[in-house]
Write a protein that holds these residues in place. Structure first.
Motif, short mmCIF file in Angstrom:
data_model
loop_
_atom_site.label_atom_id
_atom_site.label_comp_id
_atom_site.label_asym_id
_atom_site.label_seq_id
_atom_site.Cartn_x
_atom_site.Cartn_y
_atom_site.Cartn_z
N ASP A 1 0.80 -0.90 -0.05
CA ASP A 1 0.02 0.01 0.00
C ASP A 1 1.00 1.32 -0.01
OD1 ASP A 1 -2.72 -0.92 -0.09
OD2 ASP A 1 -2.51 -1.31 2.03
N VAL B 1 -13.33 -5.68 -6.10
CA VAL B 1 -11.79 -5.32 -6.34
C VAL B 1 -11.82 -5.20 -7.87
CG1 VAL B 1 -9.45 -5.92 -6.12
CG2 VAL B 1 -11.10 -6.43 -4.36
N ASP C 1 -7.88 -1.92 -2.07
CA ASP C 1 -7.25 -3.33 -2.75
C ASP C 1 -6.87 -2.89 -4.15
OD1 ASP C 1 -7.51 -4.44 -0.36
OD2 ASP C 1 -9.38 -5.39 -0.59
N ARG D 1 -3.78 -0.82 -4.44
CA ARG D 1 -2.68 -1.49 -4.24
C ARG D 1 -2.23 -2.47 -5.51
NH1 ARG D 1 -4.22 -5.51 -1.19
NH2 ARG D 1 -4.80 -4.03 0.46
#
Ligand SMILES: NC(=O)c1ccc[n+]([C@@H]2O[C@H](COP(=O)([O-])OP(=O)(O)OC[C@H]3O[C@@H](n4cnc5c(N)ncnc54)[C@H](OP(=O)(O)O)[C@@H]3O)[C@@H](O)[C@H]2O)c1
Length: 243
Positions: free
Chosen positions: A108, A177, A207, A210
């Motif tokens: 992250d 996601v 998510d 990331r």
């Protein structure tokens, strides 16, 4: 007489409403009235502000409320402060149904800011493509940084927006996601601005960020009044049985 007031507007409040209804507990669900078509609840529902802490205290007395569960969003600090004040004044047991804040994981790229004004200040600089995932209420603040292209995701289609350059996606979630990764790729997102809401419903964008290697401007939670804090619906039901 037992009568629970649920301060709602969250997924957690909705789950609590279902559990309370299934158990036949006398309860009322309260919405602020921020969205056009709030989700129907299996409980009697009221909509709109109470008129500050004093108005809530009056409501508690007038409607024979015996217990209050504050299941509002972690950023609904004014409502939570009012609930604490009104419950203290009326001697009404109060518990908050809370969810843990999100924590950064390996990979992250989070930059923490304490509040909305700090997030606005952190956006000074050259134009970027920003996924501004902070809801509708504070968009006006971000008009101080009009150089960016903003992607907004809102529950209702807006009538007017304070940001000169933006795309709007109307959707209520919960989000996936895969869906959020595709959304950010499609819009060429370079930076995500998020409140640290916690929970699962809005987590997907982090998510996805990331996975895409994108930076996130993470707005930390406001301070909350002192109160009983419970993490799960069974804990709330247990508290109701004993408080
Ligand atoms: N803030 C967020 O990011 C966010 C995200 C998702 C959902 N929500 C939900 O949206 C609602 C409003 O959030 P907010 O951040 O705007 O709240 P806030 O700033 O803490 O509250 C402002 C005022 O809105 C009224 N209000 C808020 N929640 C209420 C409720 N459940 N029932 C009746 N009145 C309520 C109260 O008006 P009076 O003073 O007149 O009583 C309160 O003083 C809450 O129900 C919250 O759970 C908020």
């Amino acid at each position: 007489m037992f009568h629970l007031l649920i301060l709602g507007g969250t997924t957690e409040a909705n789950i609590l409403a279902k559990a309370v209804s299934d158990q036949g507990v006398a309860a009322t669900y309260s919405y602020a009235g921020r969205v056009d078509n709030p989700r129907p609840q299996p409980l009697p529902t009221r909509v709109g502000g109470f008129g500050g802490a004093q108005g809530l205290a009056r409501y508690i007395r007038d409607h024979g409320i015996s217990h209050v569960v504050d299941a509002t969003h972690p950023f609904a600090a004014q409502m939570s402060r009012n609930a604490a004040t009104a419950c203290a004044e009326t001697g009404t047991p109060l518990a908050a149904l809370t969810r843990p804040a999100w924590g950064a994981q390996e990979g992250d790229r989070w930059h923490h800011v304490p509040d909305i004004p700090a997030a606005v200040a952190a956006l000074s600089g050259p134009p970027k493509r920003v996924f501004l995932a902070v809801g509708r209420m504070h968009l006006e603040d971000f008009s101080a940084q009009p150089q960016h292209h903003y992607l907004l995701r809102l529950v209702d289609a807006p009538t007017a927006l304070p940001l000169p350059d933006c795309d709007v996606v109307v959707s209520r979630g919960p989000f996936t996601v895969e869906g959020d990764t595709a959304l950010m790729e499609r819009h060429g997102t370079e930076l995500v601005v998020s409140k640290n809401a916690g929970g699962t419903g809005a987590r997907a964008k982090l998510d996805a960020a990331r996975a895409l290697g994108l930076a996130v401007l993470m707005i930390d939670r406001p301070a909350m009044p002192e109160r009983v804090e419970l993490a799960t619906v069974p804990q709330v039901l247990n508290w109701l049985a004993h408080a």
